[in-house]
Each structure stands twice: as structure tokens, then as C-alpha cells.
Design a protein around this motif. Structure first.
Motif, PDB file in Angstrom:
ATOM      1  N   SER A  61      37.341  62.647  56.145  1.00 55.83           N
ATOM      2  CA  SER A  61      37.008  63.194  57.031  1.00 55.83           C
ATOM      3  C   SER A  61      36.714  62.360  58.443  1.00 55.83           C
ATOM      4  O   SER A  61      35.814  61.213  58.008  1.00 55.83           O
ATOM      5  CB  SER A  61      35.574  64.081  57.148  1.00 55.83           C
ATOM      6  OG  SER A  61      35.129  64.393  58.475  1.00 55.83           O
ATOM      7  N   ASP A  62      36.842  62.758  59.652  1.00 54.31           N
ATOM      8  CA  ASP A  62      36.807  61.821  60.605  1.00 54.31           C
ATOM      9  C   ASP A  62      35.599  62.155  61.729  1.00 54.31           C
ATOM     10  O   ASP A  62      35.251  61.433  62.123  1.00 54.31           O
ATOM     11  CB  ASP A  62      37.709  61.553  62.082  1.00 54.31           C
ATOM     12  CG  ASP A  62      38.450  63.318  62.434  1.00 54.31           C
ATOM     13  OD1 ASP A  62      37.615  64.164  61.913  1.00 54.31           O
ATOM     14  OD2 ASP A  62      39.547  62.890  63.017  1.00 54.31           O
ATOM     15  N   SER A  63      34.752  62.657  60.748  1.00 53.57           N
ATOM     16  CA  SER A  63      33.357  63.616  61.207  1.00 53.57           C
ATOM     17  C   SER A  63      32.373  63.131  60.260  1.00 53.57           C
ATOM     18  O   SER A  63      32.322  62.653  59.293  1.00 53.57           O
ATOM     19  CB  SER A  63      33.372  65.438  61.750  1.00 53.57           C
ATOM     20  OG  SER A  63      31.322  65.583  62.062  1.00 53.57           O
ATOM     21  N   TYR A  64      31.049  62.703  61.571  1.00 56.41           N
ATOM     22  CA  TYR A  64      29.628  62.585  60.576  1.00 56.41           C
ATOM     23  C   TYR A  64      28.840  63.420  60.297  1.00 56.41           C
ATOM     24  O   TYR A  64      27.988  63.248  60.459  1.00 56.41           O
ATOM     25  CB  TYR A  64      29.396  61.147  61.231  1.00 56.41           C
ATOM     26  CG  TYR A  64      29.994  59.945  61.147  1.00 56.41           C
ATOM     27  CD1 TYR A  64      30.187  59.222  59.685  1.00 56.41           C
ATOM     28  CD2 TYR A  64      30.702  59.054  62.879  1.00 56.41           C
ATOM     29  CE1 TYR A  64      30.903  57.857  60.229  1.00 56.41           C
ATOM     30  CE2 TYR A  64      32.010  58.132  62.133  1.00 56.41           C
ATOM     31  CZ  TYR A  64      31.899  57.315  60.762  1.00 56.41           C
ATOM     32  OH  TYR A  64      32.830  56.643  61.189  1.00 56.41           O
ATOM     33  N   HIS A  65      29.040  64.969  61.059  1.00 58.73           N
ATOM     34  CA  HIS A  65      28.244  65.998  60.339  1.00 58.73           C
ATOM     35  C   HIS A  65      28.580  66.811  58.959  1.00 58.73           C
ATOM     36  O   HIS A  65      29.757  66.565  58.358  1.00 58.73           O
ATOM     37  CB  HIS A  65      28.918  67.018  61.687  1.00 58.73           C
ATOM     38  CG  HIS A  65      27.674  67.955  61.675  1.00 58.73           C
ATOM     39  ND1 HIS A  65      26.502  67.508  61.472  1.00 58.73           N
ATOM     40  CD2 HIS A  65      27.517  69.644  61.060  1.00 58.73           C
ATOM     41  CE1 HIS A  65      25.394  68.846  60.833  1.00 58.73           C
ATOM     42  NE2 HIS A  65      26.104  69.885  61.441  1.00 58.73           N
ATOM     43  N   ASN A  66      27.243  66.339  58.170  1.00 58.32           N
ATOM     44  CA  ASN A  66      27.360  66.141  57.109  1.00 58.32           C
ATOM     45  C   ASN A  66      28.140  66.255  56.242  1.00 58.32           C
ATOM     46  O   ASN A  66      29.559  66.677  55.995  1.00 58.32           O
ATOM     47  CB  ASN A  66      27.403  68.302  57.068  1.00 58.32           C
ATOM     48  CG  ASN A  66      26.360  69.314  58.286  1.00 58.32           C
ATOM     49  OD1 ASN A  66      25.255  68.771  57.614  1.00 58.32           O
ATOM     50  ND2 ASN A  66      26.490  70.131  58.045  1.00 58.32           N
ATOM     51  N   PRO A  67      28.609  64.461  56.310  1.00 61.08           N
ATOM     52  CA  PRO A  67      30.169  64.311  55.584  1.00 61.08           C
ATOM     53  C   PRO A  67      29.541  64.849  54.084  1.00 61.08           C
ATOM     54  O   PRO A  67      28.682  65.103  53.555  1.00 61.08           O
ATOM     55  CB  PRO A  67      29.791  62.475  55.894  1.00 61.08           C
ATOM     56  CG  PRO A  67      28.289  62.533  56.070  1.00 61.08           C
ATOM     57  CD  PRO A  67      27.529  63.731  57.099  1.00 61.08           C
ATOM     58  N   SER A  68      30.646  64.917  53.109  1.00 63.95           N
ATOM     59  CA  SER A  68      30.566  64.559  51.602  1.00 63.95           C
ATOM     60  C   SER A  68      30.832  63.471  51.247  1.00 63.95           C
ATOM     61  O   SER A  68      31.353  63.518  49.914  1.00 63.95           O
ATOM     62  CB  SER A  68      31.705  65.908  51.383  1.00 63.95           C
ATOM     63  OG  SER A  68      32.901  65.704  51.655  1.00 63.95           O
ATOM     64  N   ALA A  69      30.672  62.860  51.353  1.00 66.05           N
ATOM     65  CA  ALA A  69      31.242  61.105  51.366  1.00 66.05           C
ATOM     66  C   ALA A  69      30.283  60.129  51.511  1.00 66.05           C
ATOM     67  O   ALA A  69      30.163  59.922  52.861  1.00 66.05           O
ATOM     68  CB  ALA A  69      32.823  60.421  51.100  1.00 66.05           C
TER      69      ALA A  69
END
Length: 530
Positions: free
Chosen positions: A456-464
Motif C-alpha cells: 500500500s502507499d498508505s501508512y494508515h493501518n498498514p498490513s506490513a
């Protein structure tokens, strides 16, 4: 013939030293060879010729001659042929291993003049590194120096310092504003790696011995005693700021601006985290002494948390972890009670600060290649399972060598792939939030990434996890530049000196990269959870 004789004189010194070390190689199927951990921690040297001044003078003369010889005979084949003649003259028990080593030594020796020049080694330094000359640690016999704090647990701090002669391992401490001192005693020890002469003092300060213990107090302290001399006054406090400074690959050169910036933040942070390559001593013990004197105005006030990097190992890894395990009081057992156990050493450990659990690993080997032992991998999996995320919702893992970076060099290709094969699945399975690394002399931030694939390019609730390379604090080797193209998972790349500021709250882990000279924020991001 004279050049061959001079070469032989030095090489006999080196061969005797190196062959006397027990270096074991584990049988394995990993792409990178692993070294036996106990042997890496505890190299063995021959009889104490270093105590004989003639031995030191002979070594210095041999190194002078070797430098001259190498200028005129700079091919590996010429040096290997000369070395093989020397090997032939040795007793049978030494001759065979000597021939085995001659090829690798011959490849290294042509690099020695440039290495000595680049790292500012004179012949005395080189002879101390092979244990034939002595290096005094300190500027006076008993006055304390190189004073630094460390974080042992939430309510405990370690104080460590050096003196040249045996002295009193005592800390006088009081609540700031009080007039009465409490004296707390610890232990002293020494080591002689690299010809180092000195004493290391370690004292533990915690809720059992600090006066009027309270996490809200600011404590004032000094080390030493009346008979040997006291240090200046320093102070420390327990966690108040939920802020930490992050650096790697700092050393003594090209880092004045970084150190100045760190000092600007000294009184508003809970710790300073260095992700390896603290001093760039490379086996030269004076490098440690100079570094710890230089950073004392910073680390005598704020806990300094370290892990080993390749420049803690020594030149081409042959000198072992010279000095590092003895100089830092870290959350695991102290060197003199645990050494040389690879399980209870201070090379990897875990601890918690407010809202963060920090887990550190030792990614180094004597071959100057990435290595994570089977024990460490198993320990990491078990240790991460034990963390209570309701108490420390954020988990940060540190190791010196990167799992993700975008330079077309071994660090970012085969070695990074090796490290990912060893621990990436464990990091993912345990929802590690951030992985801090150094080694590459630049700054790089990833998006959340798994198995080389952008998540993902998001840092909100990242899964990694998010991976940072923070090897841009300074050091004598300079900045490492990037290729023009970047992987899709690479979010930011910077080739300027800087240091990191990490802030934590229950719902966010925020990071800023600060330019060392301008003090401007040159990158920032925040991992958030809902």
C-alpha cells in the motif's frame, strides 16, 4: 630479497596471530557463510608479545617495510608467491593452514596502504590491532571519562565509563535540588583486544538503590570517588517525552553537524538509538575511546542504545568484536558474567519504553557478510510472541544491515534477499510496525512492503512493516548515492547527512528526518492505527 624478508617478518606476526584464533565455520545451505558465534565473540591471541616493547618496535618496523614493499609489488600473485615461500618454512602444524590462508591474505594485502590512508591508521595503530603494541584508553590515570548512560528496563539505567588504571566503580547520585549524595557501587573489568589498556566501570541504577525513587524525579549524578577524582555533574530523568533520536553509521568523521543537532534535542528525548557502526573503530581501540569522549556531552545525559555493525567487527573481520561487548551495558547480562555465551551476550536484546517495544538483532559476521544465526531467528520469533501489545502497541525491530534498499550493490541484492529469507515472514506474522537499519550511507523509506511487493502507499493501518535505512549520520566513508530508478516500494531517498526524530502516541508513530546542517525537516511520515 630485502622486501621478501620484510614481508615475511610481518606476515609471520600476522599468521601466528590469526592461526592462533579458533574460527569455526558452520555447515549450512544459506547463500552466505556463517561463522561460529562463540569464536567470533572471543578471538584468541598468542603469548603476550605485546607486553614486550621490542615486539612492538619489530611490528612497527615490519609494517613500515611492508608498506614500502607493497608499493613496488602490488599484485596479489606476487604476494601470494612470497607468502607461500614463508609458509613452506613453517613447522608442519602451521604450514598447511598457512597455505590455506595465503590466497585470501594476498588478496587483502594490496589494499592495505589505501586502507591505512583512508582510515588514518599509522603503523602503531596497525600493530595494536594485531596485538603487538598497546593503546592507553585515557588521558589521565584515574579520572573518569567516556561516560554514557543506557536503558536497562523501565526503572533502571546503566552508567558506564573508563579509566586508565583500576579505580572505584562508584556513582554518587541525588535528586536534583537535594544536598545529600547516595553512593552506589558496581563492577569494573577490562579487556586487551587490540592492545587496549584500561578499565571499564559499570553501575546499575534502579528503584532498589536510587534515593527517594520516583519516575518523576530528575537525578543528578557524578562518577568516581574522592581518592581517584570525580567526573563533572550530569543528570538524567526517566521517560517524559515519548521521543527518541535515531542514527546509524556516525563515527568520528563528517558528523560534527549531526552531533550538534543531536545535542540541540538532548533535553527533550528519552533515548538515542544507534543502529550500528557507532564509532568506526574497525578494531582500532583508540577509535572507541575518541568516539565515546566525543559523544559524552550527549550520552552522559540520555541513554545510548546500540547494536553491532560491520565496523564494530574489525578490519576484514579478523579481529573479532574487539571492544564492543565490553563497552556497553545493555538489557541482557553484563559481559563479565555472560561472555562468551552467544545466548546471554549484549549483541541482541529486547526492551520496552513508553508505548514501544524495541527488539534488536546482530546481523554481522567475521566475513563482513550478513548473518543471522539460527538461535537469533528462533529467539526473535519467540520474543515477538511474548510482547503484550496492550502495553506496547508499537514494535520496532533493529538490525544494521537492510532488508530493503535500492542500490545495485550486494548490500541491497544478495544480502538483503538473505535477510528477508531469514526473518521477513516472522516480522509479518507478528505485525512488526517499523524496521530500522543502517549500513548504506544514505536515507531511504519504504511504503509497507512484503516479499518485495508494494502492499500500500498508505501508512494508515498498514498490513506490513515499513523499513527505514538511516545510515546518513556522517562517517569517514561519505554518502552513498542512489541509481536513477527506484523500486515501487521505495517512498523516499535522500543523500544528505541527517538524524531521525521518532515520536510516539497510542495511535501514531511519527518520524522526521532532520538535515544535520540546516536543521530542516527533509522527510517525514506517520504510521497510524485506528
Amino acid at each position: 630479497m630485502k622486501g621478501l624478508f620484510i614481508l615475511g617478518t610481518l606476515l609471520l606476526f600476522m599468521i601466528t596471530t590469526l592461526l592462533a584464533k579458533s574460527v569455526g565455520v558452520e555447515s549450512n545451505h544459506d547463500p552466505i557463510v556463517k561463522m561460529n558465534v562463540v569464536d567470533r565473540l572471543q578471538p584468541k591471541f598468542p603469548a603476550k608479545l605485546r607486553d614486550n616493547s621490542l615486539g612492538c618496535l619489530a611490528c612497527e618496523a615490519a609494517f613500515h617495510g611492508l608498506m614500502f614493499y607493497l608499493k613496488k609489488n602490488d599484485s596479489a600473485s606476487e604476494i601470494e608467491a612470497a607468502l607461500n615461500k614463508i609458509c613452506d618454512s613453517l613447522p608442519e602444524s602451521f604450514s598447511k593452514p598457512c597455505h590455506t590462508m595465503s590466497h585470501s591474505i594476498a588478496k587483502f594485502l594490496p589494499l592495505l596502504p589505501e586502507l591505512a590512508k583512508r582510515q588514518n591508521y599509522d603503523v602503531k595503530a596497525l600493530c595494536s590491532m594485531v596485538q603487538y603494541c598497546e593503546i592507553d584508553c585515557c588521558t589521565t590515570p584515574t579520572e573518569p571519562e567516556q561516560i554514557h548512560l543506557s536503558f536497562l528496563n523501565t526503572t533502571a539505567r546503566g552508567v558506564t565509563w573508563s579509566t586508565l588504571l583500576p579505580s572505584c566503580p562508584e556513582v554518587s547520585v541525588r535528586v536534583l535540588g537535594d544536598t545529600t549524595w547516595t553512593t552506589i557501587s558496581g563492577k569494573n573489568d577490562t579487556y586487551h583486544r587490540g592492545g587496549w589498556i584500561g578499565q571499564i566501570m559499570m553501575v546499575r541504577l534502579d528503584e532498589t538503590n536510587l534515593p527517594r525513587f520516583s519516575m518523576d524525579h530528575t537525578y543528578e549524578y557524578r562518577v568516581g570517588c574522592e581518592s581517584s577524582g570525580y567526573s563533572p555533574l550530569f543528570r538524567f530523568q526517566f521517560e517524559k517525552f515519548s521521543r527518541h533520536l535515531i542514527i546509524a553509521d556516525m563515527g568520528n568523521a563528517n558528523s560534527d553537524a549531526t552531533l550538534s543537532g543531536l545535542l540541540d534535542h538532548r533535553d527533550e528525548v528519552d533515548s538515542i538509538v544507534c543502529v550500528g557502526d557507532e564509532s568506526y573503530a574497525d578494531g582500532y581501540q583508540a577509535g572507541w575511546d575518541n568516539f565515546l569522549r566525543r559523544v559524552q556531552p550527549l550520552v552522559a545525559f540520555v541513554p545510548f542504545m546500540t547494536i553491532p555493525g560491520n565496523h564494530e567487527i574489525g578490519v576484514v573481520g579478523q579481529l573479532g568484536l574487539a571492544g564492543y561487548p565490553y563497552r556497553f551495558q545493555l538489557p541482557y547480562a553484563q559481559p563479565w558474567t555472560s561472555f562468551p555465551s552467544p545466548v546471554l551476550s549484549n549483541l541482541h536484546y529486547g526492551y520496552s519504553t513508553h508505548l514501544i517495544h524495541w527488539v534488536t538483532l546482530d546481523s554481522e559476521s567475521q566475513l563482513d557478510l550478513a548473518m543471522l544465526t539460527d538461535y537469533q531467528v528462533s529467539w526473535l520469533d519467540s520474543y515477538l510472541s511474548s510482547i503484550d501489545r496492550s502495553v506496547t502497541p508499537w514494535v520496532i525491530v533493529e538490525l544494521h544491515r537492510p532488508l530493503y534498499c535500492t542500490s545495485p550493490v550486494r548490500d541491497c541484492t544478495s544480502e538483503a534477499a538473505y535477510l528477508r529469507s531469514r526473518i521477513e515472514s516472522i516480522l509479518n506474522d507478528h505485525s512488526v510496525d517499523l524496521v530500522l537499519t543502517g549500513h548504506r550511507h544514505n536515507y531511504e523509506r519504504t511504503f509497507p512492503v512484503v516479499n518485495g511487493t508494494l502492499v500500500s502507499d498508505s501508512y494508515h493501518n498498514p498490513s506490513a512493516p515499513v523499513y527505514l535505512v538511516v545510515g546518513n549520520a556522517g562517517n569517514r566513508e561519505g554518502i552513498a548515492h542512489f541509481p536513477s530508478s527506484a523500486a515501487p516500494w521505495s517512498a523516499s531517498r535522500i543523500t544528505e547527512h541527517g538524524f531521525g526524530v521518532l515520536d510516539v502516541s497510542p495511535s501514531s508513530l511519527s518520524f522526521q528526518m532532520i538535515h544535520s546542517e540546516s536543521k530542516d525537516v527533509i522527510d517525514k511520515f506517520a504510521i497510524t492505527k485506528s
